[in-house]
Design an enzyme around this catalytic site. Structure first.
Site, short mmCIF file in Angstrom:
data_model
loop_
_atom_site.label_atom_id
_atom_site.label_comp_id
_atom_site.label_asym_id
_atom_site.label_seq_id
_atom_site.Cartn_x
_atom_site.Cartn_y
_atom_site.Cartn_z
N ASP A 111 -7.05 4.37 -4.32
CA ASP A 111 -7.69 4.23 -3.01
C ASP A 111 -8.32 5.61 -2.78
O ASP A 111 -8.54 6.35 -3.76
CB ASP A 111 -6.66 3.85 -1.93
CG ASP A 111 -7.31 3.35 -0.64
OD1 ASP A 111 -7.66 2.16 -0.58
OD2 ASP A 111 -7.48 4.15 0.31
N LYS A 141 0.86 -1.19 0.00
CA LYS A 141 0.00 0.00 0.00
C LYS A 141 0.89 1.23 0.00
O LYS A 141 2.03 1.17 0.43
CB LYS A 141 -0.85 0.02 1.27
CG LYS A 141 -2.10 0.84 1.13
CD LYS A 141 -3.22 0.00 0.55
CE LYS A 141 -4.45 0.82 0.25
NZ LYS A 141 -5.61 -0.04 -0.06
N1 GLU Z 1 -7.39 0.27 -2.66
C1 GLU Z 1 -8.17 -0.91 -2.94
C2 GLU Z 1 -8.20 -1.80 -1.74
O1 GLU Z 1 -8.26 -1.32 -0.63
C3 GLU Z 1 -7.78 -1.60 -4.24
C4 GLU Z 1 -6.34 -1.89 -4.43
C5 GLU Z 1 -5.97 -2.42 -5.82
O2 GLU Z 1 -6.82 -2.49 -6.69
O3 GLU Z 1 -4.80 -2.74 -5.97
O4 GLU Z 1 -8.20 -3.01 -1.81
#
Ligand code: GLU
Length: 449
Positions: free
Chosen positions: A170, A130
């Site tokens: 996100d 992340k």
């Molecule tokens: N931010 C999204 C999550 O919390 C998606 C992340 C992604 O698609 O890599 O899972």
């Protein structure tokens, strides 16, 4: 109910707190998982021997960098950028980027930690990571956003790649930001490397259904929980917090399945529309005009806007928190249960505090924690990667069908695992254990690395 933490695991948790001081959201996310793992160590003593839990709690790599940029007024601005590459046992690091003023290492680590298990639950080959920045996109011009994204990518590019680490969106990062970042990555590397970012535009490597996927997936998950209870969305009154990408497509899918969403929100307040939220109007306000949700009540006389109000006081049978972490506390959870709420599906990451989770579990309602319920977003990112890898693009129906099957599988996996570990109906136990076991088996196979 969550079992108390196992005595072998407690010291591991204490060491996480000591090694990561002040990172309260990270501590919360770790605690919630570790509390459920006691019985796993009993069945799999090799996990303890090889210190799998200790290793999973320590990110493989953490990158923090300066993001300098020049705003519309010619002023120099400095932000902080992050990428935490948490675990790559199952595939390249995968997870979104969050741009929000509240972002600091503790937020990125809680999100990255949850992402490991969420991604494992999808059954697709993706590890967990992340990133993000304390940059606040609110009120910024398109030019500001572009210059920020470009500066952010001039550092991030050296750490990512289709086989290494694949960021996506996100909070505060959507199609526009992914576009600016992809453009800069392409320029620096001189590579048209589609698989390096997901959530791309549909005419340049993106996947149909990715935009809708988190909201659709969360709704499919709740639908599965309702089916187990011989129930459905049909005729249900629902409340969906937030009004961003996740909330919008949750509302759309609930309406398609026969439910009625009567309230949604942003950080300033909520709107209530007894006739059911008019999604086209929300989309116009949020996606096209990028205005606050209060504008809905100006346009629609049947609706009222409650400035600073608490959306969880609106009576509903299904609640889908789709805004941000810790948006439902113990008191809110008690209010929801008292008002007749029978199911909660988390579109956001960790939206319920530990006290709130306890209330839901004790009340015996269907509670789908984020790492299971909102896995549809990242799962569809993995489908985007598949399409990129074979330079293909699938149609909407096929892709949505894949997403729905994935959500059914995740639900079944969590449900069965909870039963196997003596906590029937407890999706917290099911999701944590099922995700943990998938990652741990891969880590065991790969030795101490
Ligand atoms: N931010 C999204 C999550 O919390 C998606 C992340 C992604 O698609 O890599 O899972």
């Amino acid at each position: 109910m969550s079992p108390a933490m196992d005595e072998k695991i407690e010291p591991i948790y204490q060491s996480v707190i000591a090694r990561n001081p002040g990172e309260t959201e990270f501590h919360q996310a770790v605690k919630e998982v570790l509390e459920t793992l006691g019985p796993v160590l009993v069945k799999n003593p090799e996990f303890a021997h090889y210190k799998i839990i200790e290793r999973i709690c320590e990110p493989e790599r953490q990158i923090i960098f300066r993001v300098p940029w020049v705003d519309t007024h010619g002023k120099v601005q400095i932000n902080r950028g992050f990428r935490v590459e948490f675990n790559s046992a199952l595939g390249p690091y995968k997870g979104g980027l969050r741009f929000h003023p509240s972002v600091y290492l503790g937020i990125v680590k809680f999100l990255g930690f949850e992402q490991i298990f969420k991604n494992a639950l999808t059954g697709l080959p993706i590890g967990g990571g992340k990133g993000g920045s304390d940059f606040d996109p609110k009120g910024k011009t398109d030019g500001d956003i572009m210059r920020f994204c470009q500066s952010f990518m001039t550092e991030l590019y050296r750490h990512i790649g289709e086989h290494t680490d694949v960021p996506a969106g996100d909070i505060g990062v959507g199609g526009r930001e992914i576009g600016f970042m992809f453009g800069m990555y392409k320029r620096i590397t001189n590579q048209w490397e589609a698989g390096v970012l997901t959530g791309k535009g549909l005419n340049w490597g993106g996947s149909l259904v990715r935009t809708e996927a988190t909201g659709y997936g969360a709704t499919f998950f709740v639908d599965e929980m309702l089916k187990v209870r011989k129930d459905s969305f049909d005729g249900k009154t629902c409340v969906v917090s937030g009004s961003g990408n996740v909330a919008i497509y949750t509302i759309e899918k609930i309406h398609q399945l026969g439910g009625k969403v009567v309230a949604c929100s942003d950080s300033a307040g909520y709107i209530y529309d007894a006739n059911g939220i008019d999604l086209a109007l929300v989309q116009q306000i949020k996606e096209v005009e990028r205005r606050r949700i209060s504008a809905y009540a100006d346009e629609r006389k049947s609706a009222k806007y409650v400035a600073g109000g608490n959306i969880w006081e609106v009576p509903c049978q299904v609640a889908m928190p789709s805004a941000t972490q810790n948006e439902i506390n113990g008191k809110d959870a008690a209010t929801l249960v008292k008002n007749g709420c029978i199911a909660v599906g988390e579109g956001a990451n960790m939206p319920t505090t530990p006290e709130g989770v306890k209330v839901f579990l004790e009340a015996g309602i269907a509670y789908g924690p984020g790492k299971a319920a909102n896995a549809g977003g990242v799962a569809t990112s993995a489908l985007e990667m598949q399409q990129n890898a074979c330079r293909d693009s699938w149609d909407f129906e096929y892709t949505e069908n894949r997403l729905q099957k994935i959500m059914e599988n995740i639900h079944r996996d969590c449900y069965n695992t909870a039963e196997e570990y003596g906590a029937p109906g407890n999706y917290v136990v099911g999701a944590n254990i099922a995700g943990f076991i998938k990652v741990s088996r891969a880590m065991l196979a790969m030795g101490v690395v």
